[in-house]
Design a protein around this motif. Structure first.
Motif, PDB file in Angstrom:
ATOM      1  N   PHE A  33       0.895  -1.100   0.004  1.00 59.59           N
ATOM      2  CA  PHE A  33      -0.016  -0.014   0.216  1.00 59.59           C
ATOM      3  C   PHE A  33       0.891   1.323  -0.017  1.00 59.59           C
ATOM      4  O   PHE A  33       0.538   2.225  -0.663  1.00 59.59           O
ATOM      5  CB  PHE A  33      -0.802   0.046   1.181  1.00 59.59           C
ATOM      6  N   GLY A  34       1.929   1.149   0.852  1.00 64.46           N
ATOM      7  CA  GLY A  34       2.807   2.579   0.999  1.00 64.46           C
ATOM      8  C   GLY A  34       3.383   2.976  -0.379  1.00 64.46           C
ATOM      9  O   GLY A  34       3.779   4.004  -0.452  1.00 64.46           O
ATOM     10  N   SER A  35       3.661   1.928  -1.198  1.00 62.12           N
ATOM     11  CA  SER A  35       4.432   2.278  -2.488  1.00 62.12           C
ATOM     12  C   SER A  35       3.516   2.973  -3.388  1.00 62.12           C
ATOM     13  O   SER A  35       3.977   4.036  -4.082  1.00 62.12           O
ATOM     14  CB  SER A  35       5.083   1.274  -3.119  1.00 62.12           C
ATOM     15  N   PHE A  36       2.236   2.812  -3.326  1.00 64.42           N
ATOM     16  CA  PHE A  36       1.191   3.523  -4.286  1.00 64.42           C
ATOM     17  C   PHE A  36       1.095   4.865  -3.559  1.00 64.42           C
ATOM     18  O   PHE A  36       1.346   5.923  -4.292  1.00 64.42           O
ATOM     19  CB  PHE A  36       0.034   2.733  -4.214  1.00 64.42           C
ATOM     20  N   GLY A  37       1.086   5.076  -2.173  1.00 62.29           N
ATOM     21  CA  GLY A  37       1.124   6.230  -1.517  1.00 62.29           C
ATOM     22  C   GLY A  37       2.267   7.380  -1.788  1.00 62.29           C
ATOM     23  O   GLY A  37       2.089   8.474  -2.183  1.00 62.29           O
ATOM     24  N   ALA A  38       3.440   6.331  -1.661  1.00 63.34           N
ATOM     25  CA  ALA A  38       4.414   7.266  -2.081  1.00 63.34           C
ATOM     26  C   ALA A  38       4.529   7.749  -3.490  1.00 63.34           C
ATOM     27  O   ALA A  38       5.169   8.862  -3.543  1.00 63.34           O
ATOM     28  CB  ALA A  38       5.794   6.176  -1.791  1.00 63.34           C
ATOM     29  N   LYS A  39       4.152   7.072  -4.302  1.00 63.02           N
ATOM     30  CA  LYS A  39       4.175   7.726  -5.872  1.00 63.02           C
ATOM     31  C   LYS A  39       3.215   8.738  -5.844  1.00 63.02           C
ATOM     32  O   LYS A  39       3.650   9.706  -6.522  1.00 63.02           O
ATOM     33  CB  LYS A  39       3.797   6.597  -6.758  1.00 63.02           C
ATOM     34  N   ASP A  51      -0.524  13.426 -12.612  1.00 61.46           N
ATOM     35  CA  ASP A  51      -0.177  12.404 -12.490  1.00 61.46           C
ATOM     36  C   ASP A  51      -0.441  11.712 -11.168  1.00 61.46           C
ATOM     37  O   ASP A  51      -0.353  10.544 -10.904  1.00 61.46           O
ATOM     38  CB  ASP A  51       1.283  12.439 -12.667  1.00 61.46           C
ATOM     39  N   ALA A  52      -0.344  12.699 -10.181  1.00 63.51           N
ATOM     40  CA  ALA A  52      -0.730  12.259  -8.553  1.00 63.51           C
ATOM     41  C   ALA A  52      -1.877  11.918  -8.687  1.00 63.51           C
ATOM     42  O   ALA A  52      -2.338  10.666  -8.022  1.00 63.51           O
ATOM     43  CB  ALA A  52      -0.498  13.436  -7.782  1.00 63.51           C
ATOM     44  N   TYR A  59      -4.007   3.377  -7.467  1.00 64.77           N
ATOM     45  CA  TYR A  59      -4.166   2.750  -6.412  1.00 64.77           C
ATOM     46  C   TYR A  59      -5.417   2.208  -5.695  1.00 64.77           C
ATOM     47  O   TYR A  59      -5.639   1.075  -5.464  1.00 64.77           O
ATOM     48  CB  TYR A  59      -3.634   3.900  -5.441  1.00 64.77           C
ATOM     49  N   VAL A  60      -6.707   3.028  -6.155  1.00 67.99           N
ATOM     50  CA  VAL A  60      -7.922   2.740  -5.919  1.00 67.99           C
ATOM     51  C   VAL A  60      -8.237   1.406  -6.479  1.00 67.99           C
ATOM     52  O   VAL A  60      -8.867   0.401  -6.211  1.00 67.99           O
ATOM     53  CB  VAL A  60      -9.014   3.818  -6.170  1.00 67.99           C
ATOM     54  N   ASP A  61      -7.930   1.427  -7.997  1.00 68.70           N
ATOM     55  CA  ASP A  61      -8.339   0.174  -8.732  1.00 68.70           C
ATOM     56  C   ASP A  61      -7.499  -1.027  -8.393  1.00 68.70           C
ATOM     57  O   ASP A  61      -8.231  -2.087  -8.183  1.00 68.70           O
ATOM     58  CB  ASP A  61      -7.963   0.522 -10.339  1.00 68.70           C
ATOM     59  N   PHE A  70      -8.927   8.572   0.420  1.00 68.92           N
ATOM     60  CA  PHE A  70      -9.716   9.868   0.733  1.00 68.92           C
ATOM     61  C   PHE A  70      -8.549  11.151   1.030  1.00 68.92           C
ATOM     62  O   PHE A  70      -8.712  12.305   0.619  1.00 68.92           O
ATOM     63  CB  PHE A  70     -10.393   9.608   1.854  1.00 68.92           C
ATOM     64  N   PHE A  71      -7.884  10.847   1.861  1.00 69.95           N
ATOM     65  CA  PHE A  71      -6.724  11.843   2.523  1.00 69.95           C
ATOM     66  C   PHE A  71      -5.614  12.441   1.427  1.00 69.95           C
ATOM     67  O   PHE A  71      -5.646  13.374   1.341  1.00 69.95           O
ATOM     68  CB  PHE A  71      -5.925  11.108   3.737  1.00 69.95           C
ATOM     69  N   GLN A  72      -5.187  11.639   0.724  1.00 72.87           N
ATOM     70  CA  GLN A  72      -4.255  11.977  -0.503  1.00 72.87           C
ATOM     71  C   GLN A  72      -5.113  12.516  -1.469  1.00 72.87           C
ATOM     72  O   GLN A  72      -4.514  13.501  -2.100  1.00 72.87           O
ATOM     73  CB  GLN A  72      -3.368  10.886  -1.015  1.00 72.87           C
ATOM     74  N   ARG A  73      -6.258  12.127  -1.827  1.00 70.91           N
ATOM     75  CA  ARG A  73      -7.034  12.898  -2.850  1.00 70.91           C
ATOM     76  C   ARG A  73      -7.360  14.174  -2.285  1.00 70.91           C
ATOM     77  O   ARG A  73      -7.484  15.139  -3.091  1.00 70.91           O
ATOM     78  CB  ARG A  73      -8.372  12.063  -3.052  1.00 70.91           C
ATOM     79  N   ALA A  74      -7.598  14.538  -1.014  1.00 69.44           N
ATOM     80  CA  ALA A  74      -7.948  15.641  -0.559  1.00 69.44           C
ATOM     81  C   ALA A  74      -6.557  16.541  -0.767  1.00 69.44           C
ATOM     82  O   ALA A  74      -6.559  17.744  -1.209  1.00 69.44           O
ATOM     83  CB  ALA A  74      -8.090  15.692   0.807  1.00 69.44           C
TER      84      ALA A  74
END
Length: 171
Positions: A33-39, A51-52, A59-61, A70-74
């Motif tokens: 999970f973390g690698s997707f969030g890091a990207k 790109d973010a 990530y969601v898919d 939700f948090f990163q989309r915000a």
């Protein structure tokens, strides 16, 4: 990668991302999970907000988990100056009580309230800004000394917003 990207050290974050992709088996990366969030954070730091958002959609898919983003989309919407959308996603993250990440996201409650205070202030939503800053300062009232300037800032903002509110005409 997250920390360096958020801190604005894009070069170091990119170097770590390259090393991660080179040195970590792809099967492990796909479940991380973390690698997707890091990207996502790296693309935000680079200013590549489209790109973010694409990385968030991936990530969601990949994990079939809308609320995970939700948090990163915000954060992305906030950087895009889509402040009303940012508020909706920050609030959705706060309201979410589903899934493994609830405890992890609890660590982000105070910063989320802080961001909501800032955004509501910008949008002129004085009552909501005061409420968000108050929740932030309540959570961090006993925070480490290094964090106390943010708590004081929030308290000062509450005082300033209360003065603005007192000057508003009564309808």
């Amino acid at each position: 990668i997250h920390i360096f990207a958020i801190a604005g050290d894009v070069d170091r974050a990119a170097m770590l991302e390259s090393a991660y992709e080179r040195d970590v088996f792809s099967g492990l990366r796909q479940g991380d999970f973390g690698s997707f969030g890091a990207k996502v954070e790296l693309e935000i730091a680079r200013g590549n907000l489209d790109d973010a958002m694409t990385a968030l959609d991936n990530y969601v898919d990949h994990f079939s988990c809308e609320w995970c983003a939700f948090f990163q989309r915000a954060r992305v919407f906030e950087h895009m100056d889509s402040l009303n959308k940012a508020v909706r996603y920050y609030q959705a993250d706060l309201d979410n009580t589903v899934g493994y990440g609830v405890a992890l996201r609890a660590t982000m409650r105070a910063p989320t309230f802080f961001r909501l205070g800032e955004i509501h202030s910008q949008l002129g939503n004085i009552d909501s800004a005061i409420e968000a800053y108050q929740k932030f300062s309540d959570i961090w009232v006993d925070a480490d000394d290094i964090l106390q300037p943010q708590v004081q800032y929030a308290r000062d903002r509450i005082d300033q917003l209360l003065i603005v509110k007192a000057r508003e005409p009564v309808n």
